[in-house]
Each structure stands twice: as C-alpha cells, then as structure tokens.
Enzyme design. Sequence first.
Site, PDB file in Angstrom:
ATOM      1  N   SER A 151       0.853  -1.189   0.000  1.00 40.73           N
ATOM      2  CA  SER A 151       0.000   0.000   0.000  1.00 40.73           C
ATOM      3  C   SER A 151       0.880   1.227   0.000  1.00 40.73           C
ATOM      4  O   SER A 151       2.030   1.183   0.466  1.00 40.73           O
ATOM      5  CB  SER A 151      -0.894   0.009   1.250  1.00 40.73           C
ATOM      6  OG  SER A 151      -1.529   1.270   1.423  1.00 40.73           O
ATOM      7  N   TYR A 164      -1.333  -0.729  10.362  1.00 40.25           N
ATOM      8  CA  TYR A 164      -1.531  -1.139   8.961  1.00 40.25           C
ATOM      9  C   TYR A 164      -0.358  -0.702   8.098  1.00 40.25           C
ATOM     10  O   TYR A 164       0.194  -1.495   7.328  1.00 40.25           O
ATOM     11  CB  TYR A 164      -2.832  -0.521   8.443  1.00 40.25           C
ATOM     12  CG  TYR A 164      -3.082  -0.763   6.969  1.00 40.25           C
ATOM     13  CD1 TYR A 164      -3.559  -1.984   6.523  1.00 40.25           C
ATOM     14  CD2 TYR A 164      -2.846   0.248   6.030  1.00 40.25           C
ATOM     15  CE1 TYR A 164      -3.801  -2.200   5.167  1.00 40.25           C
ATOM     16  CE2 TYR A 164      -3.085   0.038   4.686  1.00 40.25           C
ATOM     17  CZ  TYR A 164      -3.554  -1.182   4.256  1.00 40.25           C
ATOM     18  OH  TYR A 164      -3.777  -1.404   2.926  1.00 40.25           O
ATOM     19  N   LYS A 168       2.308  -3.132   6.109  1.00 39.61           N
ATOM     20  CA  LYS A 168       2.505  -3.072   4.664  1.00 39.61           C
ATOM     21  C   LYS A 168       3.954  -2.733   4.310  1.00 39.61           C
ATOM     22  O   LYS A 168       4.467  -3.171   3.269  1.00 39.61           O
ATOM     23  CB  LYS A 168       1.545  -2.050   4.044  1.00 39.61           C
ATOM     24  CG  LYS A 168       0.092  -2.501   4.032  1.00 39.61           C
ATOM     25  CD  LYS A 168      -0.106  -3.782   3.235  1.00 39.61           C
ATOM     26  CE  LYS A 168      -1.576  -4.072   2.985  1.00 39.61           C
ATOM     27  NZ  LYS A 168      -1.769  -5.346   2.217  1.00 39.61           N
TER      28      LYS A 168
END
Length: 281
Positions: A151, A164, A168
């Site tokens: 991401s 998160y 990633k």
Amino acid sequence: MTDIDLGLDGRVVIVAGAGGGGIGTAVTRLVARAGATVIAVSRGKENLATHVKPLAAEGLSVIPVAADAGSEDGIATILDHARAADGELHGLVNIAGGAAPGTWMPATRVTRADWRALFAQNLETMFFLSQAVAAELRAAGRPGSIVSLSSISGMNTAPFHIAYGTAKAALVAATRTLAVELAQAGIRVNAVAPGVTATPASTAYVGDDPERDRTAIAMGRRGTPEEQAGPILFLLSDLSSYLTGQTLLVDGGLNLKWTHLGADNTSLFLENEEFRAAITR
C-alpha cells in the site's frame, strides 16, 4: 497487431482474496483472460458466489475456493486445488489483507491486540502462503512468480493507521528478502503498492469528491481495480522475467504531490496569479 505472449497459457495462478469485488476480483478476471487457470480464494462463500462464479460462467478458467489463506488448513486446501487443476502451478497473488475502518486511531491508542491482528491479516497471511507456494514450486523444480499487495501507506507515513502502514512496509521488506532467497530457483517475488483506489472496501471511508481527487492526486482521480490488476498481471507474466524484489507504486502520482500543491499542481504559496498563469501555459 503483434501478438504478445504473456507466458500464462496452461499455467495455474492462485489469487488469495479474490472475492471482494475489488482488486482481487479484477486480477482474477484479467489473469484468466490471459490464459491461466485461476484458483480464486476467498473466506466467504457468498463473496465467491457474487463475484467469482460469474467469471466461470463467462467461460473463464476460474476455480472458486472457500478457504482461509491465513490458516494452515486453508493453505493446505488451496494447494490441493492447485495440484488438481489442469496446468502447472506458476504464480501466487496475495491480495488478502486490508483494515476495517475501526482500525484507524492515534498511535497512542493502538493495543497489542490491534497491532497483532493487522500484522496477521496483512503480513503473516502473505508470508506463510508465499512460503508454501515457493516450497511447492521448488519441490517440482519449476520457476514462478509471487506478487503481493502492499500500500502507499507502507511506502510513506500512515498517520492514524500506524499498524496497517507498518505491516505493509514489512511486506515490502519481506518481498525483497524472499526475492533474494528464491532467485536461484527461478522464483520471482514482487509487490504492488496501490494508492487510493475505488473499491467496495474503500467506500467505508472514502467518499466521492472529484475536487479533492484533483487536488490530492497528480492524475486528478482515484484509480480503479483494473488499473491495479494490469501491473500485477505484468509482474506475473514473462514480460517481467528479469524483475524481482521490486515494489511498484501504482498511485496516479499521489506520492508526487507535495502538501502545498493545489489542484493545478502549483504551490499554494504563490499569490501572483500572473506568474501562476505564466508558468502553467
């Protein structure tokens, strides 16, 4: 037009996270149209019925598989279907992951449970499924290609989404190390890092705002799942046969925009409109 051989005819590709109606479903469709048999994996049978089975009804070689890619039993089920499919196992696309809206919060509020859940969902699932597919390929003496979804949050900062973004970013690091370890076996390992993409999952926290998109993104709009699927197909295919350990940032130039740039990509600090007009002619 000259035919281009992507090298996917007669090959089997696993897509983990195929049933959400977003990037995974778009990848499944595109890879199957390129000639591969796709093992389309989703935890939800309803998702498979809604988004994947219609692809098989179109005549594409798609095999829906209900399995949890984050569990050992799920991985075993996935590999069993890959072995039973017509063709040789060639590729894996790790789409499974993501983060619910409730996972957004200040770093000071993140609990160990929050952290571990997001790492399990976005890093562990990718790593252990990649490990299993790589072992299968090596045992058969076959080359292959593994592509995972990172991401833009893993390529830069991720304010209020630290777990998160860090997971990633760790996926990018894992991609690079796996690429080195597996290169001699002919197995390439790469990743794609999407920017803001219009998927069903993203509608939970990203509404339609064309003016915002023009301001924030160099290309002036959000991407589509199909625009993420194209680079993934490239990385799976023989067109990228000398490319490994890389993460392609597919974000419409979002990462290029400084925070002080306006919709016309000129600095918001420019007060002289004649000068602004002159430099943009």
